[in-house]
Design an enzyme around this catalytic site. Structure first.
Site, PDB file in Angstrom:
ATOM      1  CB  THR A  27      11.145 -28.269   2.786  1.00 30.08           C
ATOM      2  OG1 THR A  27      10.674 -27.608   3.956  1.00 30.08           O
ATOM      3  CG2 THR A  27      11.725 -29.616   3.163  1.00 30.08           C
TER       4      THR A  27
ATOM      5  CB  SER B 152       6.360 -28.285  11.207  1.00 31.61           C
ATOM      6  OG  SER B 152       6.188 -28.116   9.815  1.00 31.61           O
ATOM      7  CB  ALA B 153       2.395 -24.990   9.081  1.00 27.09           C
TER       8      ALA B 153
ATOM      9  CD  GLU C 170       8.512 -20.540  13.311  1.00 24.22           C
ATOM     10  OE1 GLU C 170       9.021 -20.073  12.272  1.00 24.22           O
ATOM     11  OE2 GLU C 170       7.550 -21.302  13.284  1.00 24.22           O
TER      12      GLU C 170
ATOM     13  CE  LYS D  27      11.432 -19.060   2.798  1.00 24.84           C
ATOM     14  NZ  LYS D  27      12.776 -18.508   2.992  1.00 24.84           N
TER      15      LYS D  27
HETATM   16  P1  B16 Z   1       2.666 -29.031   3.860  1.00 24.88           P
HETATM   17  P2  B16 Z   1       7.038 -24.890   8.704  1.00 24.88           P
HETATM   18  C1  B16 Z   1       5.535 -24.897   6.497  1.00 24.88           C
HETATM   19  O1  B16 Z   1       6.543 -25.468   7.277  1.00 24.88           O
HETATM   20  C2  B16 Z   1       6.137 -24.268   5.256  1.00 24.88           C
HETATM   21  O2  B16 Z   1       7.002 -23.192   5.619  1.00 24.88           O
HETATM   22  C3  B16 Z   1       5.044 -23.734   4.388  1.00 24.88           C
HETATM   23  O3  B16 Z   1       5.593 -23.149   3.219  1.00 24.88           O
HETATM   24  C4  B16 Z   1       4.086 -24.891   4.026  1.00 24.88           C
HETATM   25  O4  B16 Z   1       3.007 -24.426   3.231  1.00 24.88           O
HETATM   26  C5  B16 Z   1       3.559 -25.503   5.315  1.00 24.88           C
HETATM   27  O5  B16 Z   1       4.652 -25.949   6.099  1.00 24.88           O
HETATM   28  C6  B16 Z   1       2.620 -26.667   5.048  1.00 24.88           C
HETATM   29  O6  B16 Z   1       3.334 -27.737   4.508  1.00 24.88           O
HETATM   30  O7  B16 Z   1       2.074 -28.653   2.549  1.00 24.88           O
HETATM   31  O8  B16 Z   1       3.820 -29.994   3.742  1.00 24.88           O
HETATM   32  O9  B16 Z   1       1.608 -29.533   4.831  1.00 24.88           O
HETATM   33  O10 B16 Z   1       7.873 -23.675   8.416  1.00 24.88           O
HETATM   34  O11 B16 Z   1       5.798 -24.612   9.564  1.00 24.88           O
HETATM   35  O12 B16 Z   1       7.849 -26.060   9.222  1.00 24.88           O
HETATM   36 MG    MG Z   2       9.617 -22.251   8.979  1.00 25.11          MG
END
Ligand code: B16
Ligand code: MG
Length: 216
Positions: free
Chosen positions: A16, A115-116, A170, A44
């Site tokens: 994404t 995931s963040a 990761e 990322k």
């Molecule tokens: P959202 P991950 C992260 O996903 C992305 O790598 C990062 O670019 C993004 O800002 C973050 O999620 C927050 O995402 O805006 O959709 O809450 O690599 O932790 O899966």
């Molecule tokens: Mg990632």
């Protein structure tokens, strides 16, 4: 024996990052801040608000907005990003992921998402794999972002597996640090960039089986 798998989402399950890039670039354009692919690498695995903060510093505009205005900017970017996510289909799963998740399920190994992204449940729905996961950590419940191990420790708690018995997957350096900080085994998913501290590096999930990893 390893008894649980914990996956990052962006860069591990699907890519994404390209949609985040389009949406941040558009917002940056409106703010007079140039964002290129190289700078995008730094975003990322970083939370939405931390990404915005980095972009503002990058453009020398870190003192130009109130907290409320920053919330509005982040919400605007997210609206655009979510529109782009509508295009996702199961075809957007990265190579070998579906098969690997099916293998884990057949072996009875619980899987969690660390995931963040606050959009993780929606993305997993669009990819058709939400039922393959026993738990998704809600990033809103966390006090610290990656590289802090908190998100990985929480994921292990949710699937009732001790971190020492779990494997984390990761694609970002901050994520590998978090996995190792939690005391887990770290698999780095990399298309070339170095991931320091990873116990094993793969390019695609076709290179490993759930069975061989569970036997580590
Ligand atoms: P959202 P991950 C992260 O996903 C992305 O790598 C990062 O670019 C993004 O800002 C973050 O999620 C927050 O995402 O805006 O959709 O809450 O690599 O932790 O899966
Ligand atoms: Mg990632």
């Amino acid at each position: 024996m390893k008894k649980g798998f914990v996956f990052d989402l962006d860069g591990v399950i699907t890519d994404t990052a390209k949609f985040h890039y389009i949406a941040w670039k558009e917002l940056g354009h409106e703010l007079g801040i140039e964002i290129d692919l190289q700078f995008n690498e730094q975003l990322k695995g970083i939370s939405r608000m931390d990404s915005l903060e980095r972009i503002l510093v990058h453009g020398g505009r870190e003192n130009d907005f109130t907290a409320e205005q920053k919330e509005e900017l982040a919400a605007k970017k997210n609206q655009h990003y979510v529109t782009l996510l509508q295009k996702l289909t199961p075809e957007d799963l990265l190579l070998g992921v579906k098969d690997f998740l099916d293998q884990a399920q057949a072996l009875g190994i619980p899987c969690a998402i660390a995931s963040a992204s606050k959009n993780a449940p929606f993305i997993l729905e669009k990819l058709g794999v939400i039922d393959e996961f026993d738990a998704i950590v809600d990033p809103a419940t966390l006090t610290k972002g990656k590289p802090d191990p908190e998100i990985f420790v929480k994921a292990c708690e949710l699937i009732h597996v001790a971190p020492g018995d779990a494997i984390g997957f990761e694609d970002a350096q901050a994520g590998i640090q978090g996995i190792k900080g939690a005391g887990m085994y770290a698999v780095g998913v990399s298309t070339g960039e170095a991931l320091d501290g990873a116990d094993k590096i793969i390019t695609h999930f076709t290179e490993i089986t759930a069975k061989e990893l569970s036997e580590l």
